[in-house]
Each structure stands twice: as structure tokens, then as C-alpha cells.
Scaffold this motif. Structure first.
Motif, PDB file in Angstrom:
ATOM      1  N   THR A   1      36.992  73.000 -37.509  1.00 40.10           N
ATOM      2  CA  THR A   1      36.678  72.538 -36.157  1.00 40.10           C
ATOM      3  C   THR A   1      37.963  72.397 -35.352  1.00 40.10           C
ATOM      4  O   THR A   1      39.013  72.005 -35.880  1.00 40.10           O
TER       5      THR A   1
ATOM      6  N   ASP B   1      25.524  75.442 -50.801  1.00 44.58           N
ATOM      7  CA  ASP B   1      24.269  75.368 -50.045  1.00 44.58           C
ATOM      8  C   ASP B   1      23.413  76.588 -50.357  1.00 44.58           C
ATOM      9  O   ASP B   1      23.830  77.727 -50.130  1.00 44.58           O
TER      10      ASP B   1
ATOM     11  N   GLU C   1      37.548  70.906 -43.416  1.00 46.20           N
ATOM     12  CA  GLU C   1      36.820  70.017 -44.313  1.00 46.20           C
ATOM     13  C   GLU C   1      36.158  70.832 -45.416  1.00 46.20           C
ATOM     14  O   GLU C   1      35.816  71.998 -45.222  1.00 46.20           O
ATOM     15  N   GLY C   2      35.980  70.212 -46.573  1.00 44.94           N
ATOM     16  CA  GLY C   2      35.316  70.882 -47.681  1.00 44.94           C
ATOM     17  C   GLY C   2      36.191  71.049 -48.898  1.00 44.94           C
ATOM     18  O   GLY C   2      35.696  71.349 -49.990  1.00 44.94           O
TER      19      GLY C   2
ATOM     20  N   ARG D   1      22.160  69.720 -44.893  1.00 44.43           N
ATOM     21  CA  ARG D   1      23.557  69.406 -44.572  1.00 44.43           C
ATOM     22  C   ARG D   1      23.831  67.908 -44.640  1.00 44.43           C
ATOM     23  O   ARG D   1      24.913  67.488 -45.058  1.00 44.43           O
TER      24      ARG D   1
ATOM     25  N   LEU E   1      32.794  75.057 -49.829  1.00 45.01           N
ATOM     26  CA  LEU E   1      32.114  75.290 -48.563  1.00 45.01           C
ATOM     27  C   LEU E   1      32.993  74.661 -47.488  1.00 45.01           C
ATOM     28  O   LEU E   1      33.061  73.441 -47.360  1.00 45.01           O
ATOM     29  N   LEU E   2      33.716  75.502 -46.724  1.00 44.31           N
ATOM     30  CA  LEU E   2      34.711  75.030 -45.775  1.00 44.31           C
ATOM     31  C   LEU E   2      34.172  75.057 -44.350  1.00 44.31           C
ATOM     32  O   LEU E   2      33.485  76.001 -43.944  1.00 44.31           O
ATOM     33  N   THR E   3      34.520  74.018 -43.602  1.00 42.24           N
ATOM     34  CA  THR E   3      34.177  73.937 -42.185  1.00 42.24           C
ATOM     35  C   THR E   3      35.457  73.751 -41.388  1.00 42.24           C
ATOM     36  O   THR E   3      36.296  72.918 -41.738  1.00 42.24           O
TER      37      THR E   3
ATOM     38  N   GLU F   1      32.015  78.018 -40.318  1.00 39.02           N
ATOM     39  CA  GLU F   1      31.818  77.625 -41.706  1.00 39.02           C
ATOM     40  C   GLU F   1      31.818  78.862 -42.589  1.00 39.02           C
ATOM     41  O   GLU F   1      31.304  79.917 -42.197  1.00 39.02           O
ATOM     42  N   THR F   2      32.393  78.740 -43.769  1.00 39.22           N
ATOM     43  CA  THR F   2      32.390  79.843 -44.709  1.00 39.22           C
ATOM     44  C   THR F   2      32.400  79.308 -46.128  1.00 39.22           C
ATOM     45  O   THR F   2      32.834  78.186 -46.379  1.00 39.22           O
ATOM     46  N   ARG F   3      31.885  80.095 -47.040  1.00 42.38           N
ATOM     47  CA  ARG F   3      31.907  79.746 -48.467  1.00 42.38           C
ATOM     48  C   ARG F   3      33.020  80.535 -49.132  1.00 42.38           C
ATOM     49  O   ARG F   3      33.102  81.749 -48.998  1.00 42.38           O
TER      50      ARG F   3
ATOM     51  N   PRO G   1      32.930  75.607 -33.828  1.00 39.98           N
ATOM     52  CA  PRO G   1      33.066  75.310 -35.264  1.00 39.98           C
ATOM     53  C   PRO G   1      32.585  76.492 -36.100  1.00 39.98           C
ATOM     54  O   PRO G   1      31.630  77.179 -35.739  1.00 39.98           O
TER      55      PRO G   1
END
Length: 240
Positions: free
Chosen positions: A222, A70, A192-193, A53, A218-220, A230-232, A228
């Protein structure tokens, strides 16, 4: 490739995609990133994830126009890249494998990268670090030389003069289409991403952005009051 090795949380967003015309432009490459350990002092699963990361964050912070995927913790078939699943072949067109060896006080990095479109190795080298990784969050400067190597190997491509893929059924490396991505989340959520700076979801709980399509993000997400997530996300326009 095992799905659970790359998806860290359940899908956090509902995305609606629709195609929009766009003029030709510079389009980024799509890079798989894998960090492994071999020999020397062992690194835990959590530490390898932290290294992966931080490397991806350094590439993004360095202004390199590359979309990142990732790989996760499964060993990457570096000597047999054709064994990568068809799903990955459709969403990425190059890969980077960093193998960490040596002692913890002075890690040695073995770096290999392959351009799947041009069918050639772009990076095959080693880097010797002067100090141990500052886990759990190594600074971007740790990866400075490697980020420069990646930027030089995979510059954006001109959509007016696209490369030709030799892999059957793979979407083009570039796109002259954009898709309208609609995200639904708690107001104030920071996403983000996506290309460029982070975005904040407005008071109506909706964020709409034009994104490249096809492309992988790849999105985050928060938010101060939420865990938090995260997903692709793979965007593909469904119509013209």
C-alpha cells in the motif's frame, strides 16, 4: 484450483532469492483458508471474500505463527482433499474450511480442518455467532474462538525434530534455510504479509528481508499515491 480465484492483482514486485544458512528454530505451518456459504441467507461473492480476508487478518493479528494461503472462491474439495493440485500440496501442509450457514442475523459456522502431513482431521466442529457479521470489515473479535482452535491445532514445529511428510516430492514442512528476499517498489510503500510487523520500503526503492524457504507469503503493498496491490509469493532457495 483456478489461479484467477486466488490472485487478486498482477505481480507487483520483482523478487530475487538466495539461500542463507540458519540455525534450527521453530517453523510455522502453512495453512489454506477457505470460506464458503451453504444454506440460509445467501452471501455475495464480495461478502465471502471480505469474510475470508477478515479471518486471515484475525489469525495474523492473534499472533498465531502460521503462514496463510487464500484458497479463493472456488469450492474446496473438503471430502476429497487429495484432488487439490500438486502446486498447493507443495506450498501448504494443512487446510481450514469455514462454511457459513443459518440466517444473517445469527450465522452458524461449520468448521473443518485437516493436517495433510499427519493425515488426520484436526478440527471438526460448529460455532454459533451471537450477531450478524459487521461487513465489510468484521472485527477480529468475530473470529476469536476460531483463531484459538487454529492456534491449538497447528503450533510451530521444532526444526530439530521434524515431522515426516508422506506426500511424494513435497518440500519439508520446516526449513533450516533462509532466503534473502529483495523487493523493489515505490519508496514509502508499506509491505504486509511477511513474518512479524509490516515493513516500509526505503528511499532507494528496495526492501531486503530474510524469509523462510521454502514458504508461501501473501503480500500486500500500500502507498498513498498508488492503488493497493496483492500477490502470492512462493520462496524456494536455489542454491546452498
Amino acid at each position: 484450483m483456478k489461479t484467477r480465484g486466488r490472485i487478486l492483482a498482477t505481480a507487483m514486485l520483482l523478487a530475487a532469492l538466495s539461500a542463507l544458512p540458519a540455525a534450527a528454530e521453530k517453523a510455522p505451518r502453512r495453512l489454506i483458508v477457505a470460506v464458503e456459504a451453504k444454506g440460509g441467507d445467501a452471501y455475495s461473492v464480495a461478502e465471502l471474500l471480505q469474510l475470508s480476508r477478515s479471518l486471515m487478518a484475525a489469525i495474523q493479528a492473534g499472533g498465531v505463527q502460521i503462514l496463510l494461503l487464500d484458497w479463493g472462491l472456488d469450492p474446496f474439495p473438503v471430502d476429497n482433499p487429495d484432488s487439490v493440485s500438486d502446486e498447493v500440496k507443495r506450498t501448504a501442509d494443512c487446510w481450514l474450511v469455514v462454511t457459513v450457514g443459518g440466517g444473517r442475523k445469527s450465522p452458524a459456522l461449520s468448521i473443518r480442518s485437516f493436517d495433510a502431513l499427519l493425515k488426520r482431521e484436526t478440527i471438526d466442529g460448529k460455532l454459533q455467532l451471537d450477531a450478524a457479521f459487521e461487513l465489510p470489515d468484521p472485527p477480529a473479535a468475530t473470529w476469536e474462538k476460531l483463531v484459538g482452535m487454529v492456534a491449538g491445532a497447528y503450533p510451530p514445529v521444532d526444526t530439530d525434530q521434524p515431522l515426516k511428510s508422506t506426500v511424494a516430492d513435497r518440500p519439508a514442512l520446516w526449513t533450516q534455510d533462509l532466503a534473502l528476499l529483495t523487493l523493489h517498489a515505490t519508496p514509502g510503500t508499506v509491505i504486509e504479509g511477511l513474518d512479524g510487523e509490516a515493513r516500509t520500503v526505503g528511499e532507494d526503492g528496495t526492501l531486503k528481508e530474510s524469509v523462510r524457504s521454502p514458504a508461501t507469503y501473501l503480500l500486500t503493498a500500500t502507498h498513498p499515491d498508488q492503488l493497493p496491490l496483492e500477490t502470492r509469493l512462493y520462496s524456494r532457495a536455489t542454491g546452498r
